[in-house]
Design a protein around this motif. Sequence first.
Motif, PDB file in Angstrom:
ATOM      1  N   PRO A 158      32.369  12.098  15.551  1.00  0.00           N
ATOM      2  CA  PRO A 158      32.098  13.145  14.549  1.00  0.00           C
ATOM      3  C   PRO A 158      33.186  14.201  14.453  1.00  0.00           C
ATOM      4  CG  PRO A 158      30.855  13.577  16.540  1.00  0.00           C
ATOM      5  CD  PRO A 158      31.574  12.285  16.770  1.00  0.00           C
ATOM      6  N   PHE A 159      34.187  14.194  15.359  1.00  0.00           N
ATOM      7  CA  PHE A 159      35.192  15.250  15.397  1.00  0.00           C
ATOM      8  C   PHE A 159      36.532  14.722  14.901  1.00  0.00           C
ATOM      9  CE2 PHE A 159      32.402  16.104  19.144  1.00  0.00           C
ATOM     10  CZ  PHE A 159      31.730  17.184  18.599  1.00  0.00           C
ATOM     11  N   PRO A 160      37.367  15.605  14.352  1.00  0.00           N
ATOM     12  CA  PRO A 160      38.748  15.205  14.039  1.00  0.00           C
ATOM     13  C   PRO A 160      39.545  14.985  15.309  1.00  0.00           C
ATOM     14  CG  PRO A 160      38.426  17.542  13.594  1.00  0.00           C
ATOM     15  CD  PRO A 160      37.071  16.979  13.919  1.00  0.00           C
ATOM     16  N   ALA A 161      40.735  14.409  15.152  1.00  0.00           N
ATOM     17  CA  ALA A 161      41.557  14.066  16.317  1.00  0.00           C
ATOM     18  C   ALA A 161      41.934  15.303  17.124  1.00  0.00           C
ATOM     19  CB  ALA A 161      42.813  13.317  15.855  1.00  0.00           C
ATOM     20  N   PHE A 162      42.164  16.436  16.453  1.00  0.00           N
ATOM     21  CA  PHE A 162      42.550  17.651  17.171  1.00  0.00           C
ATOM     22  C   PHE A 162      41.431  18.120  18.093  1.00  0.00           C
ATOM     23  CE2 PHE A 162      42.503  22.375  17.172  1.00  0.00           C
ATOM     24  CZ  PHE A 162      43.602  22.562  17.990  1.00  0.00           C
ATOM     25  N   VAL A 163      40.197  18.096  17.605  1.00  0.00           N
ATOM     26  CA  VAL A 163      39.066  18.525  18.441  1.00  0.00           C
ATOM     27  C   VAL A 163      38.885  17.554  19.602  1.00  0.00           C
ATOM     28  CG1 VAL A 163      36.598  19.002  18.470  1.00  0.00           C
ATOM     29  CG2 VAL A 163      37.977  19.672  16.499  1.00  0.00           C
ATOM     30  N   GLU A 164      39.064  16.261  19.339  1.00  0.00           N
ATOM     31  CA  GLU A 164      39.010  15.266  20.413  1.00  0.00           C
ATOM     32  C   GLU A 164      40.014  15.584  21.519  1.00  0.00           C
ATOM     33  OE1 GLU A 164      38.426  10.843  19.756  1.00  0.00           O
ATOM     34  OE2 GLU A 164      39.177  11.500  17.813  1.00  0.00           O
ATOM     35  N   ALA A 165      41.245  15.804  21.088  1.00  0.00           N
ATOM     36  CA  ALA A 165      42.306  16.049  22.068  1.00  0.00           C
ATOM     37  C   ALA A 165      42.046  17.332  22.846  1.00  0.00           C
ATOM     38  CB  ALA A 165      43.655  16.123  21.359  1.00  0.00           C
ATOM     39  N   MET A 166      41.628  18.391  22.167  1.00  0.00           N
ATOM     40  CA  MET A 166      41.341  19.640  22.856  1.00  0.00           C
ATOM     41  C   MET A 166      40.211  19.466  23.859  1.00  0.00           C
ATOM     42  SD  MET A 166      43.417  22.067  21.969  1.00  0.00           S
ATOM     43  CE  MET A 166      42.507  23.536  22.443  1.00  0.00           C
ATOM     44  N   LEU A 167      39.180  18.699  23.473  1.00  0.00           N
ATOM     45  CA  LEU A 167      38.045  18.478  24.365  1.00  0.00           C
ATOM     46  C   LEU A 167      38.478  17.721  25.616  1.00  0.00           C
ATOM     47  CD1 LEU A 167      34.972  18.655  24.827  1.00  0.00           C
ATOM     48  CD2 LEU A 167      34.763  16.487  23.580  1.00  0.00           C
ATOM     49  N   MET A 168      39.241  16.657  25.425  1.00  0.00           N
ATOM     50  CA  MET A 168      39.642  15.851  26.573  1.00  0.00           C
ATOM     51  C   MET A 168      40.689  16.562  27.439  1.00  0.00           C
ATOM     52  SD  MET A 168      37.758  13.273  26.608  1.00  0.00           S
ATOM     53  CE  MET A 168      38.600  12.471  27.964  1.00  0.00           C
ATOM     54  N   GLU A 169      41.645  17.233  26.816  1.00  0.00           N
ATOM     55  CA  GLU A 169      42.669  17.947  27.593  1.00  0.00           C
ATOM     56  C   GLU A 169      42.052  19.080  28.410  1.00  0.00           C
ATOM     57  OE1 GLU A 169      45.763  17.554  28.229  1.00  0.00           O
ATOM     58  OE2 GLU A 169      46.369  15.968  26.869  1.00  0.00           O
ATOM     59  N   THR A 170      41.137  19.815  27.797  1.00  0.00           N
ATOM     60  CA  THR A 170      40.472  20.911  28.523  1.00  0.00           C
ATOM     61  C   THR A 170      39.650  20.371  29.682  1.00  0.00           C
ATOM     62  OG1 THR A 170      40.357  22.194  26.464  1.00  0.00           O
ATOM     63  CG2 THR A 170      38.942  22.886  28.283  1.00  0.00           C
ATOM     64  N   THR A 171      38.940  19.265  29.437  1.00  0.00           N
ATOM     65  CA  THR A 171      38.143  18.658  30.503  1.00  0.00           C
ATOM     66  C   THR A 171      39.024  18.204  31.657  1.00  0.00           C
ATOM     67  OG1 THR A 171      36.515  17.902  28.875  1.00  0.00           O
ATOM     68  CG2 THR A 171      36.489  16.842  31.032  1.00  0.00           C
ATOM     69  N   PHE A 172      40.158  17.591  31.329  1.00  0.00           N
ATOM     70  CA  PHE A 172      41.042  17.120  32.391  1.00  0.00           C
ATOM     71  C   PHE A 172      41.651  18.282  33.165  1.00  0.00           C
ATOM     72  CE2 PHE A 172      45.005  15.597  34.183  1.00  0.00           C
ATOM     73  CZ  PHE A 172      44.589  14.445  34.813  1.00  0.00           C
ATOM     74  N   GLU A 173      42.014  19.373  32.485  1.00  0.00           N
ATOM     75  CA  GLU A 173      42.566  20.534  33.204  1.00  0.00           C
ATOM     76  C   GLU A 173      41.525  21.136  34.142  1.00  0.00           C
ATOM     77  OE1 GLU A 173      45.580  21.607  33.305  1.00  0.00           O
ATOM     78  OE2 GLU A 173      46.382  20.232  31.822  1.00  0.00           O
ATOM     79  N   VAL A 174      40.262  21.144  33.698  1.00  0.00           N
ATOM     80  CA  VAL A 174      39.192  21.657  34.563  1.00  0.00           C
ATOM     81  C   VAL A 174      39.032  20.769  35.793  1.00  0.00           C
ATOM     82  CG1 VAL A 174      36.710  22.077  34.706  1.00  0.00           C
ATOM     83  CG2 VAL A 174      37.976  22.825  32.695  1.00  0.00           C
ATOM     84  N   LEU A 175      39.059  19.439  35.591  1.00  0.00           N
ATOM     85  CA  LEU A 175      38.934  18.524  36.724  1.00  0.00           C
ATOM     86  C   LEU A 175      40.119  18.651  37.673  1.00  0.00           C
ATOM     87  CD1 LEU A 175      37.607  15.326  34.913  1.00  0.00           C
ATOM     88  CD2 LEU A 175      36.360  16.747  36.540  1.00  0.00           C
TER      89      LEU A 175
END
Length: 537
Positions: free
Chosen positions: A362-379
């Motif tokens: 449901p999200f554009p590619a930018f929102v996808e990337a921000m979601l995954m990059e932020t999650t990985f930085e948190v991990l």
Amino acid sequence: MFKKWKRIIKKAFVKPRNESQAIGSGESKEPVSANLNKNMTHLKAVFDRCTDIIFREFEAAIGGGVKIAMVYIDGLVNKEMLTEDLVKTLMYDVSSLNSSAPVNDPAGYLSSRIIAFTEVKVQDNLMDAVHSVLSGETILFVDGVSKAFALSTQDWVQRAVTEPATENVVRGPREGFTESLQTNYTLIRRRIKSSRLKFETMKIGAITKTAVSIGYLEGIVNNKIVDEVRNRLQRIDIDGILESGYIEEYIEDAPMTVFPTVQATERPDKVAGGLLEGQVVILVDTTPFVLLVPVTFPQLLQASEDYYLRWPFASFIRFIRFVTLNIALLAPPLYIAITTYHQEMLPTPLLISIAAAREGVPFPAFVEAMLMETTFEVLREAGVRLPKAVGQAVSIVGALVIGDAAVSAGLVSPAMVIIVALTAISSFSLPSYFGAFSLRILRFPLMALAAALGLFGVMAGLLALLIHLCSLRSFGVPYISPLAPTSWRDLKDMFFRAPWWSMVTRPRMTGVKEPARQDYKQKPRPPGRRPGSGSGK
């Protein structure tokens, strides 16, 4: 009105700090008295409510029983050394000697004939005595002598020399710096056995009085760089220095940039190599991270292991490192730009595969990337902060579980998970942890530009980044040298590493005083072939 408030704020918060008026210390340059009780009364007032300060008074077997007192910090001195070499010597052993001290120089007599220590400093004022006690030395007072004796008795618990945690190598030394300044001196001296290696030490911090040392090779280093480093350190006016990161922020050329203009390392061999190339090293007591200046951006991509492997292997690894640098910085922005604006650049089967994978997202590619990059930085941050036994497992399992769950839930596409994972792996391949940090930060604005303008935004961001890099300096040295300004002779240690026998000169920017590193006729040859000849005999 504004000037009035500025004066009020300056008067309230800006306080002069100097050695004789340290904040809250109660110290003064009062001379050492010949009266032992007066000296002890002053020191007991200075060290009031300091339960770790030990005051020991006894009578020595000199001149019919002279009163002596010593002051030290429990836990910072070697008590066995004090007992055997000081107290026992003064109370019993000197009774058999002719211990009548000369009237004209009793302090000299004691330091040269009685006190059995390799390092004895005679001090005139009580402030120096207080500083010596706080540095782990033992202060000795003798009744009737207006001098204090600082004895080198430091012996505190310290970490052993181990392998650096942030700069591992397959081939090379396994030694890393420790929190002890003297140990770090030794690790460098073992590699550079030359009297040209100089160390200048100063105290920084009105309260902590942290020892900060400047190291350089005389005759190789540019004296202007040494003077600039010394001046920047002397300008620091702060109450305490706890780590070399404090120093780094005070001496860097561009404090607002995300790129480090001061290099931090735990490896003594890397520091020795920098000294041989004309760099200046800054050592700070109580930290294993040593600073190297000046530094260029290409040096952040060079590992110590590059100079220990044979040159074809080192060149290949360095080339891979430059490739992963571009992947770590540009992979998510390029994916966003191409899938959002420039689908015609993809082959039709690949475009159909990506479109099918993103059909339920449901999200554009930018929102996808921000979601995954932020999650990985948190991990990644959680893995660093958690205990070592569980931190690595949590980061790996968390990435697998969250990534699989996000794809199964339709929040992100499998292609985006692959791009983010490839980006993370590429960033881990960079040898400098602090240099890789810059790429992690810059990736997010490039992703935003890609989402807004496509490849035009990515190119605009890269041009702005290149202009910014060209404008940076590290203690007067261009940040992207030897590319700009171009130094052809230094390119032999840039994208690839030339063989050692061909690197006959030091870098032009730092080794200008003594450019020759070695003789140029050292290329290996078969037996019987003369240097420069085309064929053997």
